[in-house]
Enzyme design. Sequence first.
Site: not given
Length: 475
Positions: A253-255
């Site tokens: 959901g992110d980097d």
Amino acid sequence: MECCRQLVVLVDVLLVLAFCGHIAWTVKASSECKQALSREIRPHSVAITEFGAVGDGVTLNTKAFQNAIFYLNSFSDKGGAKLFVPAGRWLTGSFDLISHLTLWLDKDAVILGSDNPDDWPVVDPLPSYGRGVELPGGRHRSLIYGRNLTDVIITGDNGTIDGQGSVWWNWFKRKTLDYTRPHLVELMNSTGVVISNLTFLNSPFWTIHPVYCSHVIVQNVTILAPPDSPNTDGINPDSSNDVCIEDCYISTGDDLIAIKSGWDEYGISFARPSTNIIIRRLIGHNRNGSGIAIGSEMSGGVSEVYAENLYFFDSSTAITIKTARGRGGYVRNIYILNVTLVGVDTAIRFDSTFSPHPDDFYDPNALPVIERITIKDVIGNNIKVAGLLKGIEGDTFHHVCLLNIALTVTSGSPWNCSYIQGYSAMVSPETCEPLKESIYPNHSSDCYHLSNHLRSSVGILILAISQAQQQPHHQ
């Protein structure tokens, strides 16, 4: 025109030869990564079941893990030991590792994180952050944790470590947490770390977090979390050196990977950079982060990053440098090459507006130094924006070099640049005004990691093509 075509062919040939000049560096890096994996088999081994663990997915096995590792500590000076986790679903709270230990998961073994926050003790904030990343004060300790360790291996036959993070994501979204969420794996002040051949699922927060570590390998892992899971970064080397990440698939959901080194005045004071980071053969996607990010907590400095053979698809951003006024620190000597993008919103982004600060004591005059960033050999289809490159007024980012980039862009304004200085060559669509000056023949020495023979041979030919194209054509 025939002369121009011949020159273009010569350029292509010389580019291939020049790129081969990097093979020695790559092979050297590869041998360093794999050499650390060739360790002796541990002379002592026990199974977690010998300590009363029950793999039914319901029984809490924290004590079993703790007791097994306490027992194996007696072998740390006798060649080390292995803790074997057989097939089953092994529910546990946070537990500590020890030096000279291999934690080995069977292919059908699943370590499950407890959904009770009391099973994740609260520990002090990292000194380079000054507080929890999300909330003032302490932070919950990671599921698998270790500090001040040497020679630690977390591996197996593609077993699974599942943080069962959905309860934490819900608490975070509802703002009912008292402390910062835990990572799935965190090793602190440790050296000789190998994490390989495993699947990591549903981390409450960042998934793999080596902090203040050296000589770390993360190899052949899969990291998965839902695209809407908050801040579930994949691998975050933090104030660490000599880190190799290769052959990974990450969808979170992110980097996918975020290189960090501390937050504002705390990171500046702690002054431990992240350096000598190798990333190779990374595949993945996300909708809320970047494929590779540097920052935004980079106040201790980030340098000597080499990333190659990257494939990002259906993603928000491919490559990002995140920073802000007050961060201080530096990002320099970054070399990223051989990147393939499909369905990415923004290919390259420099964002200088990441404004969250740990407290009100940061120095707004502490400006980051961003320089010598080379990105080359990038192809992309269905890209919305080629680049959003924004430095800081009064703090221009210098020596940004783009080479051999071909993107199919859907936006009418493919580049948006401000407070950026650098050079380019063979970039399509044509780059923004601050980067239009050609790398060749005069500025290749300003670009990080461009070889001498690439500068001399190809640069001269590009200049010749440019001059030839300016000559009048005769019918």
